[in-house]
Motif scaffolding. Structure first.
Motif, PDB file in Angstrom:
ATOM      1  N   THR A 327      35.901  87.135  81.251  1.00 51.57           N
ATOM      2  CA  THR A 327      34.583  86.109  81.535  1.00 51.57           C
ATOM      3  C   THR A 327      35.257  84.959  82.047  1.00 51.57           C
ATOM      4  O   THR A 327      34.501  83.814  82.563  1.00 51.57           O
ATOM      5  CB  THR A 327      33.961  86.239  80.066  1.00 51.57           C
ATOM      6  N   VAL A 328      36.302  84.332  81.222  1.00 55.26           N
ATOM      7  CA  VAL A 328      37.093  83.020  81.801  1.00 55.26           C
ATOM      8  C   VAL A 328      36.944  83.034  83.047  1.00 55.26           C
ATOM      9  O   VAL A 328      36.834  82.030  84.031  1.00 55.26           O
ATOM     10  CB  VAL A 328      38.132  82.566  81.079  1.00 55.26           C
ATOM     11  N   TYR A 329      37.730  83.590  83.594  1.00 56.05           N
ATOM     12  CA  TYR A 329      38.220  83.984  85.284  1.00 56.05           C
ATOM     13  C   TYR A 329      36.434  83.918  86.036  1.00 56.05           C
ATOM     14  O   TYR A 329      36.591  82.929  86.364  1.00 56.05           O
ATOM     15  CB  TYR A 329      38.647  85.463  85.253  1.00 56.05           C
ATOM     16  N   GLY A 330      35.515  84.716  85.687  1.00 49.23           N
ATOM     17  CA  GLY A 330      33.750  84.680  86.005  1.00 49.23           C
ATOM     18  C   GLY A 330      33.337  82.600  86.677  1.00 49.23           C
ATOM     19  O   GLY A 330      32.613  82.491  87.404  1.00 49.23           O
ATOM     20  N   MET A 331      33.938  82.235  85.252  1.00 46.55           N
ATOM     21  CA  MET A 331      33.557  81.022  85.102  1.00 46.55           C
ATOM     22  C   MET A 331      33.960  79.761  85.681  1.00 46.55           C
ATOM     23  O   MET A 331      33.451  79.235  86.360  1.00 46.55           O
ATOM     24  CB  MET A 331      32.906  80.558  83.153  1.00 46.55           C
ATOM     25  N   ALA A 332      35.600  80.252  85.403  1.00 46.56           N
ATOM     26  CA  ALA A 332      35.739  79.003  86.239  1.00 46.56           C
ATOM     27  C   ALA A 332      35.729  79.403  87.721  1.00 46.56           C
ATOM     28  O   ALA A 332      35.562  78.243  88.879  1.00 46.56           O
ATOM     29  CB  ALA A 332      37.737  79.629  86.234  1.00 46.56           C
ATOM     30  N   PRO A 365      40.086  74.431  85.010  1.00 51.09           N
ATOM     31  CA  PRO A 365      40.880  74.288  83.367  1.00 51.09           C
ATOM     32  C   PRO A 365      42.315  75.535  84.325  1.00 51.09           C
ATOM     33  O   PRO A 365      42.988  75.968  83.478  1.00 51.09           O
ATOM     34  CB  PRO A 365      39.816  75.829  83.983  1.00 51.09           C
ATOM     35  N   GLY A 366      42.699  75.474  85.479  1.00 56.52           N
ATOM     36  CA  GLY A 366      43.866  76.054  85.648  1.00 56.52           C
ATOM     37  C   GLY A 366      45.072  75.782  85.007  1.00 56.52           C
ATOM     38  O   GLY A 366      45.630  74.335  85.195  1.00 56.52           O
ATOM     39  N   LEU A 367      46.102  76.605  85.206  1.00 53.89           N
ATOM     40  CA  LEU A 367      47.405  75.845  84.852  1.00 53.89           C
ATOM     41  C   LEU A 367      48.473  75.940  85.944  1.00 53.89           C
ATOM     42  O   LEU A 367      49.601  75.491  85.578  1.00 53.89           O
ATOM     43  CB  LEU A 367      47.727  77.246  83.654  1.00 53.89           C
ATOM     44  N   ALA A 368      48.027  75.817  86.803  1.00 53.50           N
ATOM     45  CA  ALA A 368      48.178  75.719  88.241  1.00 53.50           C
ATOM     46  C   ALA A 368      47.361  75.520  89.339  1.00 53.50           C
ATOM     47  O   ALA A 368      47.117  75.259  89.671  1.00 53.50           O
ATOM     48  CB  ALA A 368      49.083  77.405  88.904  1.00 53.50           C
ATOM     49  N   PRO A 369      48.036  74.458  90.137  1.00 51.16           N
ATOM     50  CA  PRO A 369      47.915  73.612  91.069  1.00 51.16           C
ATOM     51  C   PRO A 369      46.556  74.724  92.767  1.00 51.16           C
ATOM     52  O   PRO A 369      47.455  76.074  92.355  1.00 51.16           O
ATOM     53  CB  PRO A 369      48.662  73.489  92.102  1.00 51.16           C
ATOM     54  N   LEU A 370      46.483  74.475  92.683  1.00 48.53           N
ATOM     55  CA  LEU A 370      44.826  74.831  93.647  1.00 48.53           C
ATOM     56  C   LEU A 370      45.773  74.152  95.042  1.00 48.53           C
ATOM     57  O   LEU A 370      45.361  72.901  95.102  1.00 48.53           O
ATOM     58  CB  LEU A 370      43.620  74.674  93.371  1.00 48.53           C
ATOM     59  N   ARG A 371      45.730  74.799  95.466  1.00 47.66           N
ATOM     60  CA  ARG A 371      46.573  74.530  97.073  1.00 47.66           C
ATOM     61  C   ARG A 371      45.608  74.558  98.034  1.00 47.66           C
ATOM     62  O   ARG A 371      46.454  74.355  99.564  1.00 47.66           O
ATOM     63  CB  ARG A 371      47.708  75.542  97.613  1.00 47.66           C
ATOM     64  N   ALA A 415      49.386  69.409  83.102  1.00 46.38           N
ATOM     65  CA  ALA A 415      48.626  69.600  82.290  1.00 46.38           C
ATOM     66  C   ALA A 415      47.235  70.182  82.885  1.00 46.38           C
ATOM     67  O   ALA A 415      46.852  69.254  84.298  1.00 46.38           O
ATOM     68  CB  ALA A 415      48.408  68.700  81.045  1.00 46.38           C
ATOM     69  N   PRO A 416      46.571  70.894  83.018  1.00 50.17           N
ATOM     70  CA  PRO A 416      44.926  71.375  83.221  1.00 50.17           C
ATOM     71  C   PRO A 416      44.305  70.013  83.231  1.00 50.17           C
ATOM     72  O   PRO A 416      44.486  69.157  81.658  1.00 50.17           O
ATOM     73  CB  PRO A 416      44.507  72.098  82.103  1.00 50.17           C
ATOM     74  N   VAL A 417      43.201  68.859  83.565  1.00 44.63           N
ATOM     75  CA  VAL A 417      42.156  68.170  83.099  1.00 44.63           C
ATOM     76  C   VAL A 417      41.122  68.699  81.789  1.00 44.63           C
ATOM     77  O   VAL A 417      40.865  70.137  82.294  1.00 44.63           O
ATOM     78  CB  VAL A 417      41.340  67.232  84.470  1.00 44.63           C
TER      79      VAL A 417
END
Length: 428
Positions: A327-332, A365-371, A415-417
């Protein structure tokens, strides 16, 4: 009954036995002056996806697209994006590549979707890359960590979302190297790029000779006893799994039946605890101590503002469905797509949305960078380790980032925003 449905039922039946013995679209009017933009009118954006709503990968994954749609419905209820509401056409492919080609052709040629969003699966989506390219359809945020999506020269319209499987394999292997040194390591992976890329990452960190037994599985065969038996015979103490949820549960249940209790390290693809616990049923305690990886907020972290937002959306627009990592994945995914649409502007074209993704700079919401950039279409670049303890899956240690080559696995401390107050990305 189609083969994919039979396989899905076979998986469910096998798991139950193990648990007992031991888990509206059309060409629209764009305002660009370039003629109509498929899937876009002044009031609507039509996008589509292929998902395993049935079949061997449906456990957990069937919840992703409804969660994405729920987020879109939330945005639509609050005015949409630049005055347009998002229509999400969800097609079931049963995790069968032949079905994927059929349903994606329908989405593009009949439904005239603006883009394909979050199509799921390495073997399934690989077969539609060239079709989407030849039809100039944006292919956004593929639900798989295959490195195939990160080929900007060959597939300029395709972008990933998940951390690639080699990055993931390196992070899991780094934990083995630092916390489980000297242990005998085995590897079970899906017989495609998912498994091969994961193994490449593991061996990049541990060395090619460090994995003492390597096995593969195919989703059409739910008997993994030969593979697990080989691991037991090899004396393996640690098993790394590059498996979809149904086969994670099968591996764990089969191992218990054979009296084999290794330390499990599991790809994010197949490590969602609520999904696995549901699959294993009475045998769910077998998951205790399982190490996984993730890059999005944990579904049970009720203090997290993103989980609070997604829980609200789930209650209001998804029938208050059981809330888990899928659910979290789909909404992200939905949130990121809305960010991109906002950045692409009111004059929406396929070219403008691809340019908006390539500009990068997205945070969520991600804990890692989007590249995302012109030269990197890979999506998230790292993960954090999870552990099941007392029947609860929780993070431990820092987040990590790395590359798919020989770069180091290093801590990622950003940290995530927080989400916007209304839960909807602002226009940029």
């Amino acid at each position: 009954m189609p083969p994919s449905t039979r396989r899905g039922l076979a998986i469910a039946t096998t798991i139950a036995l193990l648990a007992t013995s031991a888990a509206c679209g059309g060409d629209g009017g764009g305002s660009s002056g370039r003629g109509p933009v498929p899937g876009v009118t002044d009031t609507e954006i039509v996008v589509g996806t292929h998902m395993p709503l049935t079949g061997p990968a449906s456990a957990g994954y069937s919840k992703i697209a409804p969660a994405t749609k729920a987020y879109f419905d939330y945005v639509n209820a609050n005015g949409g994006v630049h005055g347009r509401k998002i229509t999400y056409k969800i097609m079931d492919d049963g995790y069968n590549p032949a079905n994927t080609q059929q349903v994606v052709r329908q989405l593009v040629l009949q439904d005239k979707v603006f883009a394909v969003l979050n199509g799921l699966g390495t073997p399934t989506h690989t077969g539609v890359l060239d079709f989407l390219k030849s039809n100039r359809v944006p292919d956004l945020f593929v639900a798989s960590g295959s490195r195939s999506w990160d080929q900007p020269d060959k597939y300029p319209g395709t972008f990933g979302f998940n951390p690639d499987y080699t990055v993931e394999g390196k992070i899991l292997a780094n934990h083995v190297k630092t916390a489980l040194p000297g242990k005998k390591v085995c590897f079970l992976g899906q017989d495609d790029d998912f498994g091969r890329d994961s193994l490449a990452g593991v061996e990049q960190v541990l060395g090619a000779g460090a994995v003492v037994a390597k096995q593969t599985y195919v989703t059409s065969n739910t008997n993994v006893a030969p593979q697990i038996g080989a691991f037991k015979a090899a004396g393996c103490e640690v098993v790394v799994l590059a498996t979809v949820p149904g086969f994670t549960a099968l591996a764990v249940g089969t191992a218990a039946r054979l009296g084999f209790r290794p330390q499990w390290l599991v790809s994010n693809v197949g490590a969602d605890h609520p999904t696995l616990a549901k699959q294993l049923g009475a045998a769910a305690p077998l998951l205790e101590g399982m190490i996984g990886v993730n890059y999005l907020p944990m579904q049970n972290d009720t203090a997290n503002p993103w989980i609070q937002l997604f829980t609200k959306v789930n209650k209001e627009h998804n029938g208050d469905a059981p809330f888990d990592g899928n659910t979290v994945y789909g909404m992200a995914v939905g949130y990121l797509f809305v960010q991109v649409l906002q950045a692409a502007g009111k004059d929406l074209t396929r070219e403008s949305v691809l340019a908006a993704v390539s500009r990068g700079g997205y945070q969520g919401p991600g804990l890692a960078p989007l590249r995302f950039s012109d030269t990197d279409h890979s999506g998230y670049g790292g993960e954090r380790l999870t552990r099941v303890s007392g029947g609860v899956q929780a993070y431990f240690g820092p987040a990590y980032e790395t590359d798919e080559g020989d770069g180091p696995v290093r801590e990622y401390a950003v940290a995530p925003v927080a989400p916007p107050a209304n839960g909807i990305p602002a226009a940029s």
